[in-house]
Design a protein around this motif. Sequence first.
Motif: not given
Length: 461
Positions: A109-129
């Motif tokens: 459960l902890v990993g799922l929350i951290v992974g989803v949050a990290g995926s949102f941030a990573g994809i947003a950062l990749a789209a911007r860069l």
Amino acid sequence: MGASILVSAISTAFGVVLISATGYIGALLKADPYVGESATLAFVLGFITFVLVGLAVYVAAIVTANTFSTVVAGRTRQIALLRLIGASARSQRAQVARQGLVVGSIGALVGLIVGVAGSFAGIALAARLLGIGDVSYDVARPALLVPALIVALTTWAAAWVGSRRVLTVTPLQALGSSTEASREQVVRRTARNATAIVLVGVGALLLAGGIVLGLVSPLGVVVAFAGGVLSFTGIALGAALFMPPLLRLTGRLFGRSAVARLASENALRYPERSSRMAIGVVIGVTLVTMFAVALESAKRAMTAAAGGTLPPELSAPLDAFAGVMMALVGVSAVIAAVGLVNLLTLGVVQRQRELGLLRALGLSTGQVRRVVLLEAAHVTITAVVTGVVLGIAYGWAGAQSLLGAVAANPNQEKAGLVWPAIPVPVVVLIVVATAVLTLVAAVVPTRLATRVSPIEALAAA
């Protein structure tokens, strides 16, 4: 159980991020008019995701099983007392397994929350860069529940496997202390030892068959992959059988002083305990070395097929891919490192009576610390050397079975048989990083080893 929760969380988060990353890359490829319909690219992305997530879960399962085995060994007297008042062995084992399910579920459960949050941030950062704005990808999707469910169930299964010793605990052991299985007891486990030897033998044959088939077809890598999994599973299963002779050789490197001999004998007296610590390091070193050697050997094979010079437009992507793969595989090494730190700490906590006896017999605080540090050094040196050797063998076998029949272009010959390419800087980095990790991991256990007075330690169960 904190380390097991951390291992489950890392594995789940890694799986979630990897699925999101490959899904996003797939969405980018589909938006490309030239490669959007390529079924090969979609297969490669899916295969890479499956292999990497599978490796992380595999490593996590071994680390978790070893952790629960160590915990059960430390609870031998408590379990025996419960048996004495009427509890059955199966009910005790079921209790440990339920604990594993709870631990795995919390970590997932902890990993799922951290992974989803990290995926949102990573994809947003990749789209911007990258300046990508016309590609839509929904991160929150049901597929992300799959790694969380797999990790929770795997942790439960690992706890069940790690608690098998509960079935052998007798009520009479309530009168004694909690100890690991001795060398004589390990040798007498004929069924387990025979299974391990058979797995190693069958895996080695499949590896050889994959290499030979790879000279004709790239499908040889499938056979070699199966052989690698089987053979390494056999090594992990029979670690208590295979590691003690290697630990004995390592012990001779540290001289014949009283402290050195104590450390060497402690590593050998209870082979299960030292082997559980060693196999975690072996896994991490093997994985990183394997991918480094595989990528370097693949580059050499393609260079040989191209006539001695690899075109720059092919060399640069290979180097970039190698960097990404090494970073991803590093996650599995981190999981193995967490297991090493946890097992070192658990081992010292469970041996306070033994260490207190050494202090009562005249060993100074510094000498007890050196005994613990030297034990960790024995395990680490043996595990690093074993992992490097296995990594080189597995890495070359994978590259050879995949690329032996591949030509750089239609006008060139096939790569054929290519010697393994060993990236020396990477191997040196692995050795140095593992040595530093061991020193850091041994700090807490050595402090615990000397924190309790000899009287308190002797009075402990």
